[in-house]
Design an enzyme around this catalytic site. Structure first.
Site, PDB file in Angstrom:
ATOM      1  N   ASP A 182       0.788   9.779  -2.722  1.00 54.97           N
ATOM      2  CA  ASP A 182       0.516   8.715  -1.754  1.00 54.97           C
ATOM      3  C   ASP A 182       1.662   7.714  -1.824  1.00 54.97           C
ATOM      4  O   ASP A 182       1.720   6.882  -2.726  1.00 54.97           O
ATOM      5  CB  ASP A 182      -0.819   8.026  -2.077  1.00 54.97           C
ATOM      6  CG  ASP A 182      -1.138   6.912  -1.082  1.00 54.97           C
ATOM      7  OD1 ASP A 182      -0.280   6.614  -0.209  1.00 54.97           O
ATOM      8  OD2 ASP A 182      -2.243   6.341  -1.185  1.00 54.97           O
ATOM      9  N   HIS A 206      -5.673  -9.274  -4.108  1.00 53.94           N
ATOM     10  CA  HIS A 206      -6.037  -8.771  -2.767  1.00 53.94           C
ATOM     11  C   HIS A 206      -7.504  -8.388  -2.654  1.00 53.94           C
ATOM     12  O   HIS A 206      -8.013  -8.195  -1.544  1.00 53.94           O
ATOM     13  CB  HIS A 206      -5.196  -7.543  -2.408  1.00 53.94           C
ATOM     14  CG  HIS A 206      -3.729  -7.830  -2.297  1.00 53.94           C
ATOM     15  ND1 HIS A 206      -3.229  -8.760  -1.417  1.00 53.94           N
ATOM     16  CD2 HIS A 206      -2.656  -7.307  -2.966  1.00 53.94           C
ATOM     17  CE1 HIS A 206      -1.903  -8.800  -1.542  1.00 53.94           C
ATOM     18  NE2 HIS A 206      -1.526  -7.941  -2.473  1.00 53.94           N
ATOM     19  N   ASP A 228       3.313 -14.158  -6.377  1.00 57.94           N
ATOM     20  CA  ASP A 228       3.480 -12.761  -5.955  1.00 57.94           C
ATOM     21  C   ASP A 228       4.023 -12.761  -4.521  1.00 57.94           C
ATOM     22  O   ASP A 228       3.761 -13.688  -3.764  1.00 57.94           O
ATOM     23  CB  ASP A 228       2.111 -12.067  -6.012  1.00 57.94           C
ATOM     24  CG  ASP A 228       2.174 -10.572  -5.730  1.00 57.94           C
ATOM     25  OD1 ASP A 228       2.057  -9.790  -6.678  1.00 57.94           O
ATOM     26  OD2 ASP A 228       2.320 -10.193  -4.533  1.00 57.94           O
ATOM     27  N   HIS A 253       3.203 -10.949  -2.088  1.00 54.31           N
ATOM     28  CA  HIS A 253       2.174 -10.673  -1.074  1.00 54.31           C
ATOM     29  C   HIS A 253       1.187 -11.832  -0.996  1.00 54.31           C
ATOM     30  O   HIS A 253       0.958 -12.525  -1.988  1.00 54.31           O
ATOM     31  CB  HIS A 253       1.410  -9.393  -1.422  1.00 54.31           C
ATOM     32  CG  HIS A 253       2.268  -8.173  -1.494  1.00 54.31           C
ATOM     33  ND1 HIS A 253       2.752  -7.676  -2.690  1.00 54.31           N
ATOM     34  CD2 HIS A 253       2.732  -7.349  -0.512  1.00 54.31           C
ATOM     35  CE1 HIS A 253       3.481  -6.594  -2.449  1.00 54.31           C
ATOM     36  NE2 HIS A 253       3.490  -6.373  -1.125  1.00 54.31           N
ATOM     37  N   ASP A 269       6.852  -9.118  -7.785  1.00 49.56           N
ATOM     38  CA  ASP A 269       7.461  -8.396  -6.665  1.00 49.56           C
ATOM     39  C   ASP A 269       8.210  -9.374  -5.756  1.00 49.56           C
ATOM     40  O   ASP A 269       8.894  -8.981  -4.813  1.00 49.56           O
ATOM     41  CB  ASP A 269       6.404  -7.589  -5.876  1.00 49.56           C
ATOM     42  CG  ASP A 269       5.107  -8.338  -5.695  1.00 49.56           C
ATOM     43  OD1 ASP A 269       5.091  -9.572  -5.871  1.00 49.56           O
ATOM     44  OD2 ASP A 269       4.086  -7.695  -5.360  1.00 49.56           O
ATOM     45  N   TYR A 308       7.221  -4.319  -9.086  1.00 49.10           N
ATOM     46  CA  TYR A 308       7.370  -2.863  -9.068  1.00 49.10           C
ATOM     47  C   TYR A 308       8.760  -2.378  -9.437  1.00 49.10           C
ATOM     48  O   TYR A 308       8.997  -1.182  -9.507  1.00 49.10           O
ATOM     49  CB  TYR A 308       6.914  -2.332  -7.699  1.00 49.10           C
ATOM     50  CG  TYR A 308       5.531  -2.880  -7.383  1.00 49.10           C
ATOM     51  CD1 TYR A 308       4.410  -2.367  -8.029  1.00 49.10           C
ATOM     52  CD2 TYR A 308       5.361  -3.973  -6.529  1.00 49.10           C
ATOM     53  CE1 TYR A 308       3.152  -2.910  -7.817  1.00 49.10           C
ATOM     54  CE2 TYR A 308       4.105  -4.509  -6.303  1.00 49.10           C
ATOM     55  CZ  TYR A 308       3.011  -3.980  -6.954  1.00 49.10           C
ATOM     56  OH  TYR A 308       1.769  -4.520  -6.757  1.00 49.10           O
TER      57      TYR A 308
END
Ligand code: Q9C
Ligand code: ZN
Length: 667
Positions: free
Chosen positions: A60, A175, A212, A214, A305, A345
């Site tokens: 994935d 999230h 982060d 995001h 990230d 990451y």
């Protein structure tokens, strides 16, 4: 109880505390934390390699960056720099179901629980129900450890065992939502920690900083309406073209209901943001608001990230940048800071940045920060937008330009130099603008040039005061009574509840006084026979005695007690013709009334008299104190008038009471 309430309100007004509006509804905290005289010391590090025991089992491309090596390499690097041995090791534990349900539904908890025993096929199917998520048979166990590790960190910091610390956890949390896993996140570690800290330690203000790359929409959803948790997130946004592609990640999502102002989103609309952009966002958005908020605890959704080299973020901040971000946050909440790993990451960038964070928590000297210190245009735009969106909620953003103390509109601009330098002389409102305004409620008046000009001065200054661009003001007006009628109308349209209007001299005002939205006091020379005193209309018959300068008897004995009882939100003093008060008396009144209505006073002067304008301007701008010369008692006539009014009105305006005679208990 009453004192406590008053103190709370007073502290709130002074920005020392934020009303949470829910402190009474919460059960009593299990433990009270104490601000010990000495700050706690030491840095906790929470890590357990069991959290590396789950991974993606199938192909994935969306999820393959979330690997166990993220934790392994971070911990290895901490060991390499000998940081592990300098920290206090705190063991992990599982978060309990009760703790998980501080944020998540029991139905969702059951779904996650059920994945423990699933085969690959079943795991794939569950994963597909969520956006960017994969499950493994060990996911549930690790997710519980991630929650427990975070709560262990909160407990270590809140108990004073350590000053601060970091939890290296997988899966990340920011999230995930009440009923959903999302973006590699299963349980919302940081959101659970905030709810837990509120409950267990009775905290009223928690700051969550999400650096982060995001948007932690899960955290935003949990605390959207909660003013006790201030959530700050910057995130790659690219005008909603970047995951999670949400409209509510933009700068105008400021929170809802009671939580308005407690959600701060800084959307990055370009990739490549670096050290100076991040620092600028801290200096101009997060830190001013955080210092005004006065958090009791800081939770960092510590994703890396947003650092250089990360395939998701595409940003440029170097590891040193995270040292500086950490350093700034350590100055708040008495140093109580819990950093909890989220994303990150690029293994090298991630682990170096984790080390920078821990090193700073340990209070090592800060590394120099690289790069030209200039934020890019796109970053400045975003920062400006957030500041604009939050202006209504934060004083530090509200008073961008310090408001002028005193605004003045005078007939002869040539006299401007006679006023104190701090007084800002207004040019009139644009004539067309004014006509439109006036004709909205009096068509006839538009034709009268003189009245219009008169209005111009008054409304220009009043508008400044109402919009808090000036604290107080002074306006010359040839037809004061007309101006006042319009000014009052403007005040009520603006939403003011109580306007105190003190008219000095003779003036005929046609005003509706029944609803208490204004209190009219007329200080006049001759007895008004046609009007009788009522709660909201008071005629004070005062004869000034040239030799005796003792108007303060009236101000202290009557005017201030009534004014304080009324609690106006604006005061208008009108100086009309045939005034019975001298320049000193008017200045005194102006000086002493500044204790009310946040000092919002408009003085309207009918006769063009520069001496009077000058001394009122001095009183308003605070450059001089009133001068009354030596004390002489007031005339018998004036003393009796004050006494008569006091007796007549002390039932209505209770601050007039200074004698137990005529006291009716309970009234
Ligand atoms: N094409 C955290 O950093 N990427 N989660 C989806 C869609 C998901 C990030 C890409 C990124 C999740 C904790
Ligand atoms: Zn992330």
């Amino acid at each position: 109880m009453r004192e406590a309430e008053l103190l709370r309100v007073s502290l709130r007004i002074h920005g020392l505390t934020k009303e949470t509006g829910r402190e009474n509804k919460e059960a009593a905290p299990q433990q009270r934390y104490k601000d010990s005289p000495a700050m706690a010391s030491g840095t906790a590090l929470i890590y357990d390699d069991e959290m590396t025991s789950y991974k993606l089992l199938w192909d994935d491309p969306e999820c393959d960056i979330e690997v166990p090596e993220r934790l392994l390499s971070s911990y290895e690097q901490l060991k390499h720099y000998h940081l592990v041995e300098r920290c206090i090791h705190v063991p992990v534990r599982e978060g309990t179901e009760e703790e998980i349900m501080l944020v998540h539904s029991s139905e969702y908890l059951e779904v996650v629980k059920s994945t423990q025993t699933m085969n690959e096929e079943e795991l794939r199917r569950v994963s597909e129900n969520y956006d960017a998520v994969y499950f493994h048979p060990n996911t549930y166990r690790c997710a519980k450890l991630a929650v427990g590790a975070t709560l262990q960190l909160v407990d270590s910091v809140m108990s004073g065992k350590v000053r601060n610390g970091m939890a290296l956890v997988r899966p990340p949390g920011h999230h995930s939502q009440r009923n959903a896993a999302n973006g590699f996140c299963v349980f919302n570690n940081v959101a659970i920690a905030a709810q837990y800290a509120k409950r267990r330690y009775g905290l009223q203000r928690i700051l969550i900083v999400d650096w982060d790359v995001h948007h932690g929409q899960g955290v935003q959803y949990v605390f959207e309406e909660d003013p006790s948790v201030l959530y700050y997130s910057w995130h790659r946004y690219e005008h909603q073209q970047f995951w999670p592609l949400l409209r509510e990640s933009d700068y105008d999502a400021v929170g809802q209901g009671k939580g308005k102002g407690f959600n701060l989103n800084v959307p990055w609309n370009k990739v490549g943001m670096g050290n100076s952009d991040y620092l600028a966002a801290f200096f101009h958005v997060l830190l001013p608001v955080a210092f005004e908020f006065v958090p009791e605890l800081i939770l960092v959704s510590s994703g890396y990230d947003s650092g250089i080299g990360d395939p998701e973020g595409q940003m440029n901040a170097t590891p040193e940048c995270f040292a500086h971000l950490t350093h700034f946050l350590m100055q708040l909440a008495n140093g109580r800071l819990c950093a909890v790993l989220e994303g990150g990451y690029h293994l090298k960038s991630l682990s170096e940045s984790v080390c920078m964070t821990v090193k700073t928590l340990l209070r090592d000297p800060l590394p120099q920060i690289a790069g030209e210190m200039a934020p890019c245009l796109s970053a400045i735009e975003s920062i400006q937008n957030v500041r604009g969106a939050h202006k209504p909620y934060w004083k530090c953003l509200m008073y961008e330009v310090p408001p002028v103390k005193t605004a003045a509109a005078i007939v002869s601009k040539a006299d401007a130099h006679l006023l104190p330098v701090s007084v800002q002389v207004e040019m009139e409102m644009n004539a067309q603008e004014l006509k439109t305004f006036v004709s909205a409620f009096d068509v006839e008046l538009v034709k009268e040039e003189k009245a219009l000009l008169s209005l111009q001065n008054v409304l220009a200054v009043l508008d400044k005061i109402l919009k808090k661009k000036a604290c107080n003001g002074i306006a010359e007006s040839s037809v004061a009574s007309v101006s006042i009628t319009f000014a009052l109308k403007h005040c009520f349209d603006f939403g003011l509840q109580r306007v105190l209007c003190i008219v000095v001299g003779d003036m005929d005002l046609e005003l509706d006084l029944d609803d208490g939205k204004m209190l009219l006091m007329n200080i006049c020379q001759k007895q008004q026979t046609e009007k009788t005193n009522s709660k909201y209309y008071i005629s004070l018959n005062w004869k000034e005695d040239a030799e005796r300068n003792n108007f303060f008897c009236a101000v202290l004995g009557f005017i201030l007690p009534v004014a304080y009882s009324y609690q106006p939100d604006l005061m208008i003093i009108v100086i009309g013709p045939n005034r019975s008060l001298g320049v000193n008396g008017i200045s005194l009144l102006t000086c002493l009334l500044q204790g009310l209505a946040e000092s919002r006073i408009l003085v309207v002067i009918q006769d063009t008299e520069i001496k009077l304008v000058q001394s009122v301007a001095k009183a308003l701008s605070g450059v001089s104190t009133p001068d009354f010369g030596a004390y002489t008692p007031a005339s018998q006539e004036n003393v009796l008038e004050i006494k008569r009014l006091r007796d007549q009105l002390q039932q209505e305006w209770k601050m007039l009471r200074c004698s137990v005679r005529n006291w009716v208990s309970g009234s």
